[in-house]
Enzyme design. Structure first.
Site, short mmCIF file in Angstrom:
data_model
loop_
_atom_site.label_atom_id
_atom_site.label_comp_id
_atom_site.label_asym_id
_atom_site.label_seq_id
_atom_site.Cartn_x
_atom_site.Cartn_y
_atom_site.Cartn_z
N CYS A 1 0.84 -1.20 0.00
CA CYS A 1 0.00 0.00 0.00
C CYS A 1 0.88 1.26 0.00
CB CYS A 1 -0.97 -0.03 1.17
SG CYS A 1 -2.37 1.11 0.98
N HIS B 1 -3.66 -5.19 -0.03
CA HIS B 1 -3.22 -5.72 1.27
C HIS B 1 -3.28 -7.25 1.25
CE1 HIS B 1 -2.94 -1.98 3.67
NE2 HIS B 1 -3.83 -1.53 2.81
N GLU C 1 -1.95 -9.31 3.14
CA GLU C 1 -1.97 -9.88 4.49
C GLU C 1 -3.38 -10.26 4.94
OE1 GLU C 1 -1.96 -5.32 5.29
OE2 GLU C 1 -1.27 -6.73 3.75
#
Length: 539
Positions: free
Chosen positions: A380, A505, A507
């Site tokens: 990001c 993202h 994750e």
């Protein structure tokens, strides 16, 4: 009622690990071939955590449908297979907003609007809507906060009413802390007794008491809790502090046979529970004999680990298939010895964030990794730092910047996306899952092994389309774009050991049982670099 409900509350102290407990229970119940849905009820008055300070709240977890939620939903995702959506979360702010909107629209027909029944009815609607949407066999509802907090009272009253309406289909778990006084060498049950008394005074008698403690509770202590809290002795369970990893929690609860108790209580027939695959993953994760790899995290909110919870966990997930033992090294971007600290790491990860503080430090870290061929992963804002650094030092645009940092920059390499200049900040970013088309022959393609993926986003700014051609002419590879408007999603530096940035993202999609491919390849690159350094030193 077509589904069963488990309500999880906490008492004595906060930060007991209710989210981890709920996630672990979901895993155990799914292993019984049951479909599970999960709902987090948060008592705070914010509509969502999207505008909350990470130091206060931790990370904001984003679902596929673009809802900004509590970090506990990240635990739900990482442990289980539950589908999370806007129906999986609710806050007091959302509840009161709905009630007041209905009042303004005249839907209460002139009635005096009160917490009971209007607010509690809305909470019950949220519970029912989650079940209607996800159609589970069992719905696990975690109620945030601690028994005794005034903010939680409407939620507890709603749960009481719901249990009264469906007495055979509901079960209450109360999680407490049982302290050990070292001076007296005694385990004290009085805080648990008082917490349960408080809960019962509200009208909820727990079916299960789950005791968090430093050491295992003796049969005598469990018997005492059973006696004074009015639950059967076999309904008192123990969750001792985990020494190695949070992923041991399902194994611990399985050892306590809590899932069998819950299933019998709810009218299901328990099956033999096989967690051997999970046990193997945990053992691999905790194996300190594997090659040691140090990853530097250059982030803005490192003082609060929960601010990057999903990033930390994704790195550890990836260490299992990469067969290495990770050490995460927090590095403040403002540190005077930033580059010295990076020189002692095998890889660098620059996570997301907002605002001007620490920006230049992230750019310095990106330059150091690019020039010294150190594996680097930007997420990001981290990707935007990689691009700005490249524009400054490779395109020879020394004043290049992001418009978020300097709106007057002559070279806005990163600009605000069209339609994102809203004064209202909450829930107005580019949020949720979007497709990304992967360039063949790229690092991203080697990781994903497919040409189209879905990833979750949370941002207002993008790589300026008017600079992309010049960036590519000077060697930066655009390795992923969104087919819906050609927005730049992934950048790479081809002649580098491993340097990649993503606007999304990743994750938020990683699990211990299924690590994200980009994290795996990043850790593998860092491991290879570590081996190369070690071999060079031994020559």
């Amino acid at each position: 009622m077509s589904f069963k409900s488990i309500f999880l509350t906490g008492g004595v102290v906060s930060s007991l690990g209710k989210g981890l407990t709920a996630a672990s229970l979901a895993l155990l119940l799914e292993r019984q071939d049951l479909k599970v849905a999960m709902l987090k009820l948060d008592p705070y008055l914010n509509v969502d955590p999207g505008t909350m300070n990470p130091y206060e709240h931790g990370e904001v977890y984003v679902t596929d449908d673009g809802v900004e939620t509590d970090l506990d939903l990240g635990h739900y995702h990482r442990f289980s297979s539950v589908q999370l959506s806007k129906y999986s979360t609710a806050t007091s702010g959302q509840i009161y907003t709905k009630v007041l909107t209905k009042e303004r629209n005249g839907e209460f027909l002139g009635s005096t609007v009160q917490v009971i029944p209007h607010v509690t009815n809305e909470i019950i609607n949220v519970i029912q809507s989650c079940a209607d949407h996800h159609k589970p066999d069992i719905l696990i509802v975690e109620i945030g906060g601690t028994i005794g907090d005034i903010e939680s009272l409407p939620f507890l009253e709603a749960v009481r009413q719901f249990r009264c309406e469906h007495p055979q289909d509901c079960l209450s778990i109360h999680m407490t802390y049982v302290p050990y006084l070292r001076a007296a060498k005694e385990i004290k049950t009085k805080p648990t007794q008082h917490s349960v008394q408080n809960l019962r005074s509200i009208g909820i008698s727990p079916d299960v008491i789950l005791c968090r403690s430093e050491a295992p509770l003796s049969t005598e202590v469990k018997r005492k809790i059973s006696l004074f809290c009015n639950v059967p002795e076999h309904a008192v369970f123990n969750a001792i502090d985990l020494e190695r990893s949070i992923y041991e929690m399902p194994l611990l609860l399985a050892k306590e046979n809590i899932s069998d108790f819950l299933l019998n209580k709810l009218g299901f027939s328990p099956k033999p529970l096989d967690l051997s695959d999970w046990q193997d993953l945990v053992e691999a994760l905790c194996d300190k004999e594997r090659q040691h790899v140090r990853i530097g995290l250059v982030g803005k909110y490192l003082e609060h680990e929960d601010a990057y919870k999903s990033v930390f966990e994704s790195l550890f997930h990836a260490s299992v298939p990469a067969n290495c033992s990770l050490e995460l090294v927090p590095i403040a971007p403002e540190s005077e010895d930033l580059l010295e600290q990076l020189s002692q790491c095998d890889g660098c990860l620059i996570p997301g964030g907002f605002g001007t503080r620490s920006w230049e430090g992230k750019i310095s870290a990106a330059r150091y990794c690019r020039e010294r061929n150190i594996p680097c992963f930007g997420i990001c804002l981290g990707m935007q730092a990689l691009v700005v650094e490249y524009a400054r030092n490779v395109l020879d645009k020394p004043l290049a910047n992001s418009m978020e940092i300097n709106p007057e920059t002559p070279d806005p390499v990163v600009c605000m996306m069209e339609g994102q200049d809203s004064v209202v900040k909450g829930g107005t970013m580019r949020l949720g899952a979007y497709p990304c088309r992967i360039a063949p022959g790229s690092l991203a393609s080697a990781a994903y092994k497919t040409d189209l993926v879905q990833e979750r986003h949370r941002h207002r700014y993008e790589v300026n389309p008017s600079y992309i051609e010049r960036l590519e002419e000077h060697g930066l590879k655009i390795a992923g774009v969104c087919p819906l408007g050609e927005l730049c999603e992934i950048v790479e530096i081809p002649n580098h050991r491993w340097m990649l940035g993503v606007q999304f993202h990743p994750e938020f999609l990683s699990k211990l049982a299924k690590p994200h491919p980009l994290f795996i390849e990043f850790i593998r690159a860092a491991k290879a670099y570590s081996l190369e350094k070690a071999n060079h030193e031994h020559r």
